[in-house]
Design a protein around this motif. Structure first.
Motif, PDB file in Angstrom:
ATOM      1  N   TYR A 104      -2.020   1.140 -24.563  1.00 40.68           N
ATOM      2  CA  TYR A 104      -2.794   2.523 -24.780  1.00 40.68           C
ATOM      3  C   TYR A 104      -2.112   3.631 -25.422  1.00 40.68           C
ATOM      4  CZ  TYR A 104      -5.410   6.670 -22.672  1.00 40.68           C
ATOM      5  OH  TYR A 104      -6.094   7.897 -22.477  1.00 40.68           O
ATOM      6  N   ARG A 155       0.738   0.401 -20.598  1.00 38.65           N
ATOM      7  CA  ARG A 155       0.775   1.084 -19.381  1.00 38.65           C
ATOM      8  C   ARG A 155      -0.045  -0.052 -18.310  1.00 38.65           C
ATOM      9  NH1 ARG A 155      -4.607   5.102 -19.526  1.00 38.65           N
ATOM     10  NH2 ARG A 155      -6.113   3.513 -19.874  1.00 38.65           N
ATOM     11  N   ALA A 156       0.124   0.501 -17.052  1.00 39.96           N
ATOM     12  CA  ALA A 156      -0.441  -0.453 -15.847  1.00 39.96           C
ATOM     13  C   ALA A 156      -1.133   0.726 -15.173  1.00 39.96           C
ATOM     14  CB  ALA A 156       0.392  -1.103 -15.007  1.00 39.96           C
ATOM     15  N   TRP A 157      -2.457   0.146 -14.411  1.00 38.76           N
ATOM     16  CA  TRP A 157      -3.153   1.087 -13.613  1.00 38.76           C
ATOM     17  C   TRP A 157      -3.842   0.265 -12.432  1.00 38.76           C
ATOM     18  CZ3 TRP A 157      -7.945  -0.553 -13.478  1.00 38.76           C
ATOM     19  CH2 TRP A 157      -8.610  -1.076 -14.528  1.00 38.76           C
ATOM     20  N   ASP A 158      -3.976   1.246 -11.233  1.00 35.88           N
ATOM     21  CA  ASP A 158      -4.788   0.673  -9.889  1.00 35.88           C
ATOM     22  C   ASP A 158      -5.877   1.629  -9.718  1.00 35.88           C
ATOM     23  OD1 ASP A 158      -2.747  -1.644  -8.857  1.00 35.88           O
ATOM     24  OD2 ASP A 158      -1.627   0.065  -9.528  1.00 35.88           O
ATOM     25  N   LEU A 159      -7.060   1.370  -9.343  1.00 33.44           N
ATOM     26  CA  LEU A 159      -8.131   2.238  -9.093  1.00 33.44           C
ATOM     27  C   LEU A 159      -8.185   2.391  -7.601  1.00 33.44           C
ATOM     28  CD1 LEU A 159     -10.602   3.707  -9.984  1.00 33.44           C
ATOM     29  CD2 LEU A 159     -11.667   1.565 -10.071  1.00 33.44           C
ATOM     30  N   GLU A 160      -8.072   3.503  -7.182  1.00 31.77           N
ATOM     31  CA  GLU A 160      -8.491   3.960  -5.773  1.00 31.77           C
ATOM     32  C   GLU A 160      -9.933   4.521  -5.966  1.00 31.77           C
ATOM     33  OE1 GLU A 160      -6.812   4.318  -2.834  1.00 31.77           O
ATOM     34  OE2 GLU A 160      -7.603   6.132  -1.897  1.00 31.77           O
ATOM     35  N   ILE A 175      -7.052   1.639  -2.935  1.00 33.76           N
ATOM     36  CA  ILE A 175      -6.359   1.190  -3.977  1.00 33.76           C
ATOM     37  C   ILE A 175      -5.849  -0.196  -3.893  1.00 33.76           C
ATOM     38  CG2 ILE A 175      -3.896   2.165  -3.306  1.00 33.76           C
ATOM     39  CD1 ILE A 175      -3.825   3.172  -6.138  1.00 33.76           C
ATOM     40  N   ARG A 211      -7.340  -3.385 -11.054  1.00 31.65           N
ATOM     41  CA  ARG A 211      -6.129  -2.922 -11.523  1.00 31.65           C
ATOM     42  C   ARG A 211      -5.994  -3.742 -13.021  1.00 31.65           C
ATOM     43  NH1 ARG A 211      -3.036  -5.015  -6.451  1.00 31.65           N
ATOM     44  NH2 ARG A 211      -5.199  -3.928  -5.907  1.00 31.65           N
ATOM     45  N   CYS A 212      -4.974  -3.196 -13.438  1.00 33.28           N
ATOM     46  CA  CYS A 212      -4.472  -3.974 -14.718  1.00 33.28           C
ATOM     47  C   CYS A 212      -2.911  -3.721 -14.842  1.00 33.28           C
ATOM     48  CB  CYS A 212      -5.064  -3.259 -15.912  1.00 33.28           C
ATOM     49  SG  CYS A 212      -4.482  -3.850 -17.599  1.00 33.28           S
ATOM     50  N   GLU A 213      -2.347  -4.994 -15.033  1.00 34.38           N
ATOM     51  CA  GLU A 213      -0.729  -4.908 -14.967  1.00 34.38           C
ATOM     52  C   GLU A 213      -0.310  -4.574 -16.313  1.00 34.38           C
ATOM     53  OE1 GLU A 213       0.824  -8.239 -13.100  1.00 34.38           O
ATOM     54  OE2 GLU A 213       0.039  -8.045 -11.194  1.00 34.38           O
ATOM     55  N   SER A 214      -1.051  -4.518 -17.485  1.00 31.42           N
ATOM     56  CA  SER A 214      -0.318  -4.256 -18.731  1.00 31.42           C
ATOM     57  C   SER A 214      -1.562  -4.075 -19.563  1.00 31.42           C
ATOM     58  CB  SER A 214       0.711  -5.450 -19.245  1.00 31.42           C
ATOM     59  OG  SER A 214       0.988  -5.438 -20.537  1.00 31.42           O
TER      60      SER A 214
END
Length: 356
Positions: free
Chosen positions: A151, A156-161, A140, A145-148
């Motif tokens: 949606y 939202r924000a997200w991180d990809l593992e 991860i 990733r996206c900080e903002s």
């Protein structure tokens, strides 16, 4: 033996602790009639102040060309307002990527002379000898990733593992190989009851272990592992896990021995490997000469073991550290009145004096 070591002091107490380790290595070189050549390069906030970047090209190039890298620490309040891409910590991330440092090895060993400093009861911590093998350049921390983003009417924000089979095979194979020279047990830590990446991790670990009939592999969920480290740490030999889980578990395990100032680490690379203590740059005590150098000195022992295959010399340093502590020398972070209070130079000399 002739070897070239790049020394990157970094920031804060980095210069003091790397100087200590270099002096110990010079003593070892004299004992074994080696030629160890040391060259010094900037990284972190110090490099940013001089050149505007935390990892200058010449530092990375020198590290790639060296036989090993001895690293101090980076960071400090002085650079809190620096742009995220130029923060001092980017230096170590850049070195990990540039050198292909795919595995972090962190030993956690309870020394008899320091049992009283552990937050655990002596009856629980005594005999603890763990090696945590953490995957270092995947997962991860290095995923998309996206900080903002907007949606379904909210932000939202997200991180990809993500992990691939070759990435897992490589780190698990290293853990299994290392366990052969220890107690022959590996615990693979994941969250396979929830995460798809962990299910791939567990399946790949099992397949990889089939090639190591003399090593026992078992699996453990990360939440249970974190608990077992606190209540039954002696059950572990080698722990292998992902980048995120390894970051958390290795920091938890670091406090078991009583002082983070004594904890070394090795980052094993596709090219040059890098060795550093796990503590920070401690800018509040920088320049006072009171930093504990033992984590860096023990990192130098790991350098000899893993980069130079010099097991006897590595053991010389580790035994000398134990003898210095048994002789009663203590730096400020582990000092109490019944012991000999030592500054950085005095503790370093105590170790050197115990190298035969």
């Amino acid at each position: 033996m002739t070897k070239n070591i790049v020394v990157i002091p970094g920031d804060g107490i980095g210069k003091e602790i790397t100087t200590a380790a270099v002096n110990v290595l010079k003593k070892i070189a004299s004992k074994y009639n080696w030629q160890l050549n040391f060259s010094y390069y900037d990284a972190g906030g110090t490099a940013y102040d001089k050149s505007g970047v935390p990892l200058p090209d010449e530092t990375l190039a020198a590290a790639k060309a060296a036989d090993a890298v001895l690293f101090g620490a980076v960071g400090g309040d002085k650079w809190d307002d620096v742009a995220p891409a130029l923060r001092p910590e980017k230096a170590i991330l850049g070195l990990r990527q540039g050198l292909g440092l795919y595995a972090n090895l962190r030993p956690v060993k309870a020394m008899e002379t320091l049992l009283e400093y552990s937050p655990l009861k002596p009856s629980i911590i005594r005999g603890t000898d763990i090696l945590i093998v953490r995957e270092l350049i995947g997962g991860i921390y290095f995923g998309e990733r996206c900080e903002s983003e907007e949606y379904k009417g909210t932000t939202r924000a997200w991180d990809l593992e993500n992990y691939s089979i070759p990435e897992v095979e490589r780190i698990v194979a290293l853990a299994l190989t290392t366990a052969r020279s220890r107690k022959g047990r590996v615990t693979s830590v994941d969250k396979a009851n929830v995460l798809a990446t962990s299910r791939l991790w567990r399946k790949t670990a099992a397949e990889t272990a089939k090639k190591y009939s003399n090593v026992q592999l078992d699996n453990m969920y990360v939440d249970n592992c974190s608990m077992q480290l606190a209540i039954n740490p002696t059950r572990f030999d080698v722990i292998v896990t992902s980048n995120l889980f390894g970051d958390i578990l290795s920091d938890e395990a670091a406090v078991l021995s009583g002082s983070i100032g004594l904890m070394p680490s090795a980052s094993i690379g596709e090219r040059t490997s890098l060795y550093e203590p796990i503590h920070g740059s401690a800018p509040d005590i920088a320049g006072k000469g009171i930093a504990n150098p033992l984590g860096t000195i023990l990192s130098a022992a790991m350098l000899l073991r893993h980069s130079f295959s010099a097991e006897a010399a590595a053991a010389d340093i580790e035994i000398a550290v134990q003898k210095a502590l048994a002789d009663g020398y203590r730096t400020a972070d582990i000092y109490s009145p019944e012991f000999k209070k030592a500054d950085t130079l005095q503790m370093t000399q105590a170790v050197i004096d115990n190298i035969g």
